[in-house]
Design an enzyme around this catalytic site. Structure first.
Site, PDB file in Angstrom:
ATOM      1  N   ASP A 176      52.212  35.627  33.068  1.00 55.35           N
ATOM      2  CA  ASP A 176      52.825  35.072  33.108  1.00 55.35           C
ATOM      3  C   ASP A 176      54.374  34.758  34.347  1.00 55.35           C
ATOM      4  OD1 ASP A 176      55.564  34.275  31.412  1.00 55.35           O
ATOM      5  OD2 ASP A 176      56.905  34.818  31.968  1.00 55.35           O
ATOM      6  N   HIS A 203      51.083  33.091  28.963  1.00 54.63           N
ATOM      7  CA  HIS A 203      51.832  31.465  29.269  1.00 54.63           C
ATOM      8  C   HIS A 203      50.871  30.541  29.242  1.00 54.63           C
ATOM      9  CE1 HIS A 203      54.958  29.495  32.410  1.00 54.63           C
ATOM     10  NE2 HIS A 203      53.747  28.859  31.925  1.00 54.63           N
ATOM     11  N   ASP A 329      63.047  35.810  27.160  1.00 58.25           N
ATOM     12  CA  ASP A 329      62.211  35.528  28.917  1.00 58.25           C
ATOM     13  C   ASP A 329      63.355  35.396  29.865  1.00 58.25           C
ATOM     14  OD1 ASP A 329      60.725  34.406  30.532  1.00 58.25           O
ATOM     15  OD2 ASP A 329      60.632  32.178  30.264  1.00 58.25           O
TER      16      ASP A 329
HETATM   17 ZN   LIG Z   1      55.796  31.922  30.986  1.00 59.55          ZN
HETATM   18 ZN   LIG Z   2      58.742  34.452  31.605  1.00 56.02          ZN
END
Ligand SMILES: [Zn+2]
Ligand SMILES: [Zn+2]
Length: 455
Positions: A176, A203, A329
């Site tokens: 990510d 991601h 996130d």
């Molecule tokens: Zn991300």
């Molecule tokens: Zn993230």
């Protein structure tokens, strides 16, 4: 395959308390009614008619450490689960650390979170995972799980030691912050997954399409003269990686979906029986590229805020189950890092402390989804990582969030538990406030407005 405990940390003192006349709502067990709830030694031991339970010894405030009177109004929900947070440890503790990040989570009603590996150094080796888990066991106020990197240093060139990391407690793997650009590399990771398990969280971004853009490519980016990121930068990678997972019979989880085309790609993959799941963030459910017009750098995130049509498709995906869960996130950045021209600012918004209230205000009070579905999606991330779903059940360790749905507050008005303040909802009036969070049987958060009866 994993031999270590999947989650570590959290406060150690088991809670003893009586929650009197609270409206208990647990969509999975079907409870939606007023109850007295007794928590003893960190476990829910009684659910009774409202007003029927007394403090131990028969008098108010004797026995239990705390007595909370919900007056039939406060809601008791299963504690939320966030499969996607950035705790910035090790190496970027000026943005966040294990203590501040988990305090922010507990203040938002989260009973457990999963931390991302794009730290400094990158979490890509068993010794580092071991030491980080040891630190988390000491310093966090709620349990934390870790996703180490898929590729060493997030460089996309060599796989990390996935099997060894799994033995040390890795819940899965992610790069990510970056995509796994090479299809061949992701295929290899899926082949290793067959041997060692663990979800691959992705991601999705094709860097040849996103090309360092600052916001969603469309009318607003054109008007502002900012370089745009087209939605196909995400959706083509979702489709590619779903197909790879299908081919290898692997298990992948798509992070932070941001556009209609990605929702379609996930729906298609699920219809084919491929083992995929997906999450969506509060900011993508509530904001659009129109919110970038003010050039507030807290509105700059990856993937970028897209259009109203994308937002509506994400809400529909969350409603119909194409999208399995909400993830914040939570991406803290120091003030001096964000107080720069928009193009130069780092991507990301904090989100743990505002997620529930922002979604309650923007989706539930507006009639787009109902509260029980929101609770389901805010707890849905656990199962995706093979963890037990937070639920309100007798003799289970208490994972509870007490909320006041009537409380209206301005996000950030009294500061943040997070070390960073780059929240895209800062300054907004939102409704619904987390008053108390009990994580794995221990009280992890008490709001300063929570009035206790007795002591
Ligand atoms: Zn991300
Ligand atoms: Zn993230």
């Amino acid at each position: 395959m994993s031999t270590a405990e999947p989650l570590v940390g959290g406060r150690k003192t088991p809670a003893d308390l009586l929650l009197r006349d609270v409206h208990v709502l647990d969509p999975r067990t079907g409870i939606d009614a007023r109850h007295d709830v007794r928590v003893l030694d960190g476990k829910v031991v009684e659910l009774a008619e409202p007003g029927s339970l007394q403090g131990a010894g028969g008098g108010e405030g004797t026995g239990e450490d705390e007595l909370v009177d919900g007056a039939g109004r406060l809601r008791l929900l299963p504690a939320f689960f966030d499969p996607h947070v950035h705790l910035r440890t090790p190496g970027q503790e000026h943005k966040e650390d294990l203590d501040s990040g988990t305090r922010a989570a507990a203040a938002g009603g989260f009973g457990a979170v999963i931390a991302m590996p794009n730290t400094d150094p990158v979490l890509d080796s068993a010794p580092l995972l071991r030491s980080l888990r040891d630190a988390a066991a000491r310093e966090t106020c709620i349990p934390v799980g870790f996703l180490p990197a898929i590729t060493r240093g997030l460089a996309g060139e060599q796989l990390s030691e996935m099997a060894e990391l799994r033995r040390e407690g890795a819940l899965g793997f992610t790069d990510d912050g970056k995509p796994v650009t090479s299809a061949g590399m992701l295929r290899k990771a899926l082949q290793y997954q067959r041997l060692c398990g663990g979800v691959l969280a992705l991601h999705e971004e094709d860097p040849t399409l996103s090309r360092g853009g600052s916001m969603h490519e469309g009318a607003v980016s054109a008007a502002l003269g900012l370089s745009g990121i087209p939605t196909i930068a995400e959706s083509t990678m979702v489709a590619r990686d779903a197909a790879l997972a299908g081919y290898e019979d692997g298990r992948v989880h798509f992070q932070h979906l941001s556009c209609a085309a990605s929702v379609d790609a996930v729906a298609d993959a699920k219809a084919r029986g491929w083992r995929v799941s997906a999450e969506v963030c509060p900011h993508h459910l509530l904001l659009t590229d129109e919110d970038v017009r003010g050039m507030n750098t807290s509105m700059k995130m990856h993937p970028p805020l897209a259009t109203e049509a994308d937002r509506m498709a994400l809400i529909e995906g969350l409603r119909n189950g194409t999208i399995d869960c909400v993830a914040t996130d939570h991406a803290p950045h120091a003030r001096n890092e964000k107080e720069v021209p928009f193009e130069q600012a780092p991507m990301g918004s904090t989100g743990l402390e505002t997620a529930f209230a922002a979604l309650y205000t923007g989706l539930v009070l507006t009639g787009l989804i109902d509260l029980s579905l929101l609770v389901e999606r805010m707890t849905g991330g656990a199962k995706l990582f093979e963890l037990p779903t937070p639920t309100i059940a007798l003799d289970a360790p208490a994972n509870l969030t007490l909320v006041d749905l009537d409380a209206i507050w301005v996000a950030g008005e009294h500061g943040w538990e997070s070390r960073s303040e780059n929240c895209c909802f800062a300054g907004r009036e939102i409704q619904g406030r987390v008053l108390m969070t009990i994580a794995a049987g221990a009280i992890a958060h008490r709001d300063r407005t929570l009035s206790l009866v007795g002591a």
